[in-house]
Design a protein around this motif. Structure first.
Motif, PDB file in Angstrom:
ATOM      1  N   ASP A 103      26.975  16.071  12.692  1.00  0.00           N
ATOM      2  CA  ASP A 103      26.398  14.827  12.157  1.00  0.00           C
ATOM      3  C   ASP A 103      27.225  13.602  12.537  1.00  0.00           C
ATOM      4  O   ASP A 103      26.676  12.551  12.884  1.00  0.00           O
ATOM      5  CB  ASP A 103      26.305  14.915  10.625  1.00  0.00           C
ATOM      6  CG  ASP A 103      25.288  15.949  10.185  1.00  0.00           C
ATOM      7  OD1 ASP A 103      24.391  16.264  10.993  1.00  0.00           O
ATOM      8  OD2 ASP A 103      25.403  16.434   9.058  1.00  0.00           O
ATOM      9  N   TYR A 164      16.371   5.688   5.046  1.00  0.00           N
ATOM     10  CA  TYR A 164      15.509   5.521   3.870  1.00  0.00           C
ATOM     11  C   TYR A 164      14.117   5.014   4.226  1.00  0.00           C
ATOM     12  O   TYR A 164      13.194   5.114   3.416  1.00  0.00           O
ATOM     13  CB  TYR A 164      16.145   4.548   2.867  1.00  0.00           C
ATOM     14  CG  TYR A 164      17.220   5.188   2.005  1.00  0.00           C
ATOM     15  CD1 TYR A 164      16.886   6.090   1.000  1.00  0.00           C
ATOM     16  CD2 TYR A 164      18.563   4.899   2.198  1.00  0.00           C
ATOM     17  CE1 TYR A 164      17.853   6.680   0.209  1.00  0.00           C
ATOM     18  CE2 TYR A 164      19.546   5.487   1.412  1.00  0.00           C
ATOM     19  CZ  TYR A 164      19.183   6.376   0.413  1.00  0.00           C
ATOM     20  OH  TYR A 164      20.138   6.964  -0.369  1.00  0.00           O
ATOM     21  N   PHE A 248      27.359  11.487   4.132  1.00  0.00           N
ATOM     22  CA  PHE A 248      26.859  12.212   2.953  1.00  0.00           C
ATOM     23  C   PHE A 248      25.332  12.278   2.979  1.00  0.00           C
ATOM     24  O   PHE A 248      24.731  13.345   2.732  1.00  0.00           O
ATOM     25  CB  PHE A 248      27.347  11.498   1.685  1.00  0.00           C
ATOM     26  CG  PHE A 248      26.722  12.003   0.419  1.00  0.00           C
ATOM     27  CD1 PHE A 248      27.088  13.242  -0.107  1.00  0.00           C
ATOM     28  CD2 PHE A 248      25.761  11.251  -0.250  1.00  0.00           C
ATOM     29  CE1 PHE A 248      26.494  13.706  -1.279  1.00  0.00           C
ATOM     30  CE2 PHE A 248      25.172  11.710  -1.416  1.00  0.00           C
ATOM     31  CZ  PHE A 248      25.542  12.948  -1.927  1.00  0.00           C
ATOM     32  N   LEU A 249      24.679  11.155   3.307  1.00  0.00           N
ATOM     33  CA  LEU A 249      23.212  11.128   3.373  1.00  0.00           C
ATOM     34  C   LEU A 249      22.707  12.049   4.483  1.00  0.00           C
ATOM     35  O   LEU A 249      21.704  12.761   4.306  1.00  0.00           O
ATOM     36  CB  LEU A 249      22.725   9.699   3.618  1.00  0.00           C
ATOM     37  CG  LEU A 249      22.964   8.683   2.503  1.00  0.00           C
ATOM     38  CD1 LEU A 249      22.471   7.307   2.929  1.00  0.00           C
ATOM     39  CD2 LEU A 249      22.245   9.114   1.224  1.00  0.00           C
ATOM     40  N   ARG A 251      24.163  14.750   5.705  1.00  0.00           N
ATOM     41  CA  ARG A 251      24.355  16.158   5.348  1.00  0.00           C
ATOM     42  C   ARG A 251      23.373  16.596   4.264  1.00  0.00           C
ATOM     43  O   ARG A 251      23.020  17.778   4.186  1.00  0.00           O
ATOM     44  CB  ARG A 251      25.801  16.384   4.916  1.00  0.00           C
ATOM     45  CG  ARG A 251      26.729  16.324   6.115  1.00  0.00           C
ATOM     46  CD  ARG A 251      28.182  16.392   5.783  1.00  0.00           C
ATOM     47  NE  ARG A 251      28.973  16.285   7.019  1.00  0.00           N
ATOM     48  CZ  ARG A 251      30.261  16.154   7.055  1.00  0.00           C
ATOM     49  NH1 ARG A 251      30.954  16.115   5.938  1.00  0.00           N
ATOM     50  NH2 ARG A 251      30.900  16.059   8.210  1.00  0.00           N
ATOM     51  N   ARG A 252      22.940  15.661   3.426  1.00  0.00           N
ATOM     52  CA  ARG A 252      21.894  15.992   2.442  1.00  0.00           C
ATOM     53  C   ARG A 252      20.513  16.019   3.068  1.00  0.00           C
ATOM     54  O   ARG A 252      19.561  16.513   2.476  1.00  0.00           O
ATOM     55  CB  ARG A 252      21.896  14.947   1.313  1.00  0.00           C
ATOM     56  CG  ARG A 252      23.014  15.107   0.310  1.00  0.00           C
ATOM     57  CD  ARG A 252      22.786  14.192  -0.871  1.00  0.00           C
ATOM     58  NE  ARG A 252      21.508  14.472  -1.529  1.00  0.00           N
ATOM     59  CZ  ARG A 252      20.976  13.689  -2.451  1.00  0.00           C
ATOM     60  NH1 ARG A 252      21.583  12.576  -2.807  1.00  0.00           N
ATOM     61  NH2 ARG A 252      19.830  13.994  -3.011  1.00  0.00           N
ATOM     62  N   GLY A 253      20.399  15.427   4.260  1.00  0.00           N
ATOM     63  CA  GLY A 253      19.089  15.362   4.914  1.00  0.00           C
ATOM     64  C   GLY A 253      18.200  14.282   4.347  1.00  0.00           C
ATOM     65  O   GLY A 253      16.973  14.341   4.494  1.00  0.00           O
ATOM     66  N   THR A 254      18.814  13.261   3.733  1.00  0.00           N
ATOM     67  CA  THR A 254      18.038  12.166   3.148  1.00  0.00           C
ATOM     68  C   THR A 254      17.201  11.470   4.216  1.00  0.00           C
ATOM     69  O   THR A 254      17.725  11.033   5.238  1.00  0.00           O
ATOM     70  CB  THR A 254      18.982  11.129   2.490  1.00  0.00           C
ATOM     71  OG1 THR A 254      19.758  11.793   1.499  1.00  0.00           O
ATOM     72  CG2 THR A 254      18.196   9.993   1.864  1.00  0.00           C
ATOM     73  N   ARG A 257      14.228  15.241   5.775  1.00  0.00           N
ATOM     74  CA  ARG A 257      13.520  16.455   5.375  1.00  0.00           C
ATOM     75  C   ARG A 257      12.262  16.073   4.621  1.00  0.00           C
ATOM     76  O   ARG A 257      12.301  15.317   3.663  1.00  0.00           O
ATOM     77  CB  ARG A 257      14.414  17.306   4.469  1.00  0.00           C
ATOM     78  CG  ARG A 257      15.666  17.816   5.175  1.00  0.00           C
ATOM     79  CD  ARG A 257      16.556  18.555   4.213  1.00  0.00           C
ATOM     80  NE  ARG A 257      17.778  19.005   4.874  1.00  0.00           N
ATOM     81  CZ  ARG A 257      18.821  19.530   4.239  1.00  0.00           C
ATOM     82  NH1 ARG A 257      18.784  19.667   2.927  1.00  0.00           N
ATOM     83  NH2 ARG A 257      19.883  19.916   4.905  1.00  0.00           N
TER      84      ARG A 257
END
Length: 258
Positions: A103, A164, A248-249, A251-254, A257
């Protein structure tokens, strides 16, 4: 991933990003140059001649560093926001996500493209400004450090915007309603010393004020009483925080996904 493979992956993404905005230079490099020339003519020559000096410099000399920094901020931010969202929209980003590229390398590649575009536009605007006024160089190191860290910070901001965003309209919401007001109120066109005490204190909450003043100090040797070291540390701190938050976003897949 081996270091050599990681380097190739980073260069591939960064090269793709740079080629993208260079291929469409009439849309990416020409408009900010024309816009800034209009600013130089209107605010520097026409209105500036009636304002007189600001901070001991002619208004044209005072406003040019702010306009250069404004072009760097908007172009580094806009490049990453539009490019990464376009990859999401076309689903081509999935090719990167399923590859073994970490990432942080993907993020670094897109940010590198935004930084290069921001710095290139800043260089073009600086060359054009020399037609209207001469610029001293008080401290080249502080100037380069301020503009580089600012370009990195706003490239990261553009990446978060693209994560986003669910439509092309979402890509333009933050620049229109947040970035532009903060930039215009960040000391680009005026010194905070001319503001009433309340508004001057409120302006100190605007991080762009510190970036513009540090860059102006590097060129003119003048800032609005803002310590340069403190401003550089604050920009560096914000950059690290935003970089960690973006990772962080990712790795969360914000936003990736569905």
């Amino acid at each position: 991933m081996k270091p050599a493979d990681a380097w190739i992956a980073f260069l591939t993404i960064a090269h793709k990003e740079v080629r993208r905005f260079l291929r469409i230079w009439p849309q990416t490099l020409l408009p900010p140059a024309i816009t800034m020339v209009l600013y130089f003519v209107i605010f520097g020559s026409v209105i500036g001649s009636r304002i007189g000096e600001m901070g001991g410099f002619s208004y044209m000399e005072y406003v040019v560093p702010g306009l250069i920094m404004m072009s760097v901020i908007t172009n580094s931010y806009g490049n990453v926001a539009s490019s990464f969202y376009s990859n999401k929209f076309q689903r081509s980003v999935e090719e990167i996500l399923v590859s073994p590229v970490p990432d942080y390398l993907m993020l670094a590649g897109f940010v590198c493209g935004g930084v290069i575009r921001g710095l290139l536009v800043g260089f073009i605007v600086t060359c054009l400004s020399l037609i209207f006024t001469s610029l001293p160089m008080h401290n080249l190191g502080i100037t380069m450090l301020a503009v580089l860290m600012t370009a990195v910070l706003f490239s990261l901001g553009g990446f978060i915007n693209a994560l986003y965003a669910n439509s092309f309209d979402d890509v333009s919401i933050i620049p229109t309603f947040v970035l532009t007001p903060l930039t215009y109120l960040g000391g680009v066109f005026y010194s905070v010393n001319v503001l009433p005490e309340f508004w001057a204190g409120l302006s100190e909450l605007n991080p762009i004020l510190y970036m513009v003043n540090t860059f102006r100090y590097g060129i003119l040797g003048y800032s609005d009483g803002i310590p340069v070291v403190q401003a550089l540390l604050m920009i560096a701190f914000l950059t690290v925080v935003v970089f960690c938050f973006t990772l962080f976003l990712l790795r969360r897949g914000t936003g990736l996904r569905h």
